[in-house]
Design a protein around this motif. Structure first.
Motif, PDB file in Angstrom:
ATOM      1  N   GLN A  88     -11.414   1.075   2.547  1.00 14.92           N
ATOM      2  CA  GLN A  88     -10.477   0.560   3.176  1.00 14.92           C
ATOM      3  C   GLN A  88     -10.853  -1.162   2.855  1.00 14.92           C
ATOM      4  OE1 GLN A  88      -7.864   1.718   5.372  1.00 14.92           O
ATOM      5  NE2 GLN A  88      -7.201  -0.255   4.263  1.00 14.92           N
ATOM      6  N   LYS A  89     -11.912  -1.261   3.034  1.00 15.26           N
ATOM      7  CA  LYS A  89     -12.142  -2.986   2.705  1.00 15.26           C
ATOM      8  C   LYS A  89     -11.827  -3.478   1.322  1.00 15.26           C
ATOM      9  CE  LYS A  89     -16.303  -3.812   5.719  1.00 15.26           C
ATOM     10  NZ  LYS A  89     -17.699  -3.928   5.946  1.00 15.26           N
TER      11      LYS A  89
ATOM     12  N   ASN B 251      -7.935  -3.762   1.722  1.00 11.40           N
ATOM     13  CA  ASN B 251      -7.627  -4.637   2.086  1.00 11.40           C
ATOM     14  C   ASN B 251      -7.859  -6.150   1.316  1.00 11.40           C
ATOM     15  OD1 ASN B 251      -7.245  -3.275   4.193  1.00 11.40           O
ATOM     16  ND2 ASN B 251      -8.809  -3.863   5.291  1.00 11.40           N
TER      17      ASN B 251
ATOM     18  N   THR C 258       0.692  -1.149   0.061  1.00  9.00           N
ATOM     19  CA  THR C 258      -0.212  -0.117   0.034  1.00  9.00           C
ATOM     20  C   THR C 258       0.782   1.065  -0.117  1.00  9.00           C
ATOM     21  OG1 THR C 258      -1.796  -1.171   1.205  1.00  9.00           O
ATOM     22  CG2 THR C 258      -1.782   1.241   1.107  1.00  9.00           C
TER      23      THR C 258
ATOM     24  N   ASN D  71      -5.038  -6.350  -1.418  1.00  4.93           N
ATOM     25  CA  ASN D  71      -3.681  -6.482  -1.010  1.00  4.93           C
ATOM     26  C   ASN D  71      -3.627  -8.108  -0.497  1.00  4.93           C
ATOM     27  OD1 ASN D  71      -3.153  -3.591   1.164  1.00  4.93           O
ATOM     28  ND2 ASN D  71      -2.472  -3.972  -0.965  1.00  4.93           N
ATOM     29  N   GLU D  72      -4.850  -8.650  -0.035  1.00  2.00           N
ATOM     30  CA  GLU D  72      -4.962 -10.076   0.332  1.00  2.00           C
ATOM     31  C   GLU D  72      -4.803 -10.887  -1.020  1.00  2.00           C
ATOM     32  OE1 GLU D  72      -8.611 -10.374   2.218  1.00  2.00           O
ATOM     33  OE2 GLU D  72      -7.800  -9.505   4.062  1.00  2.00           O
TER      34      GLU D  72
END
Length: 363
Positions: free
Chosen positions: A233-234, A237, A190, A240-241
């Motif tokens: 934000q979700k 995330n 990020t 990124n996952e």
């Protein structure tokens, strides 16, 4: 040769918490070369970087402009991503020093080109001017904190009216729509920056140079407290996952709250649209209106309180901007104690040598 593209950011911002810096995210500490510019006001740091950026842009390279939140017409840094090269203003309030001296970072000290004996003659005036600048920023930050308290009260009404279950479903649907064929699992990185700032000219943003250039744009609208940043934000995330890198852009009024994101590998932008940074919905892949999750009865019952909060928030915010503008005027005055005593001919020689070095990396 076609001119390269230009993207615009703010690496730091004036916030209710004071000056907040995301300078560590301008470029990786392991970049090929990071030039850190030192020197007083008026010594030509911003001009030095602008001219390097313009030359590389004309040579066909994409360039990032990292603007100063206290003077959005001035640069605090440039990045040439293809060459992994950055130039960064390393002076206060965003003091930057070499982390890997010699092998990555080096200092360009424009203070080597001033006549110190002449500048010293203005010591009393310089100290007094710096003190006034500090006072102006301190007042601006106090006013922003007061404005933030009113904004939080306004936001709390909407949060109380929020149907969390509906908001969660909308978040899940949007997230699923973004990654229909991404099966990888990993740990993406990020990059944190600002794309808007509270400046002497009020609220300024560069969303068009970022979000506007993405092939797929998803726009989230809704009142403060309606869950927009939670969805952003979700999605970050989730990306990124799946091993995807993201650029996450934060709110200068709440510098820990994400407002917009870009997933470069997918050509996707997710942006929140609310005053003072509205985003055109023309051609958007999807528009998500979080106001659909709000209980209108709760909003009606708090209408008077919300009206007061909005009025006072805007008044205090405007006064904070006035203080930042005053600091900018004082900074312009401060520059005049340095400019007459600079050897700009010498800096020009240094600039040409530095440009040649950058071009050598390109070759």
């Amino acid at each position: 040769m076609p001119t390269g593209s230009v993207r615009h950011f703010f690496p730091g911002g004036n916030t209710p918490q004071g000056f907040v810096s995301y300078y560590d995210y301008i470029i990786s500490p392991n970049a090929k070369r990071i030039f850190i510019l030192k020197g007083g006001p008026g010594t030509g740091k911003s001009t030095f970087m602008k001219r390097i950026g313009a030359e590389m842009n004309a040579a066909g390279f994409a360039v990032e402009h990292h603007h100063c939140s206290s003077d959005n017409n001035s640069l605090d840094g440039i990045v040439i991503p293809a060459l992994e090269i950055a130039f960064i203003d390393g002076t206060a309030p965003h003091i930057t020093d070499p982390k890997n001296p010699g092998c990555v970072d080096e200092i360009i000290h424009l203070g080597d080109y001033w006549n110190e004996s002449d500048i010293v003659k203005h010591k009393t005036d310089i100290l007094a001017c710096n003190a006034k600048i500090k006072t102006s920023f301190q007042r601006a930050y106090r006013l922003l904190r007061s404005a933030r308290a009113l904004y939080d009260d306004w936001e709390a009404v909407n949060t109380a009216a929020l149907n969390t279950a509906t908001a969660n479903v909308m978040a899940a649907d949007l997230t699923a729509a973004l990654f229909p064929s991404v099966q990888t699992v990993g740990s993406g990185k990020t990059r944190k920056l600002f794309v808007s700032a509270i400046t002497p000219n009020g609220s300024v943003n560069y969303l068009n140079s970022l979000v506007g250039t993405m092939p797929s744009r998803y726009i989230i609208t809704g009142a403060p407290g309606s869950g927009k940043s939670t969805i952003v934000q979700k999605i970050a995330n989730a990306a990124n996952e799946k091993g995807l890198d993201v650029e996450l852009f934060y709110c200068p009024f709440d510098p820990l709250k994400p407002e917009h994101l870009i997933i470069p590998a997918l050509g996707i932008a997710v942006a929140t649209s609310i005053e003072p940074h509205t985003v055109s919905t023309d051609g958007a892949a999807k528009i998500v209106d979080m106001d659909n999750c709000l209980d209108q009865t709760v909003l009606a019952n708090n209408q008077e309180a919300t009206k007061y909060d909005k009025t006072m928030y805007h008044e205090l915010f405007s006064k904070a901007v006035s203080s930042i503008y005053q600091a900018k005027q004082l900074h312009d005055e401060l520059e005049q104690y340095y400019i007459p005593y600079m050897d700009f001919a010498g800096i020009e020689i240094l600039w040409k040598k530095t440009l040649d070095r950058v071009l050598a990396y390109a070759n």
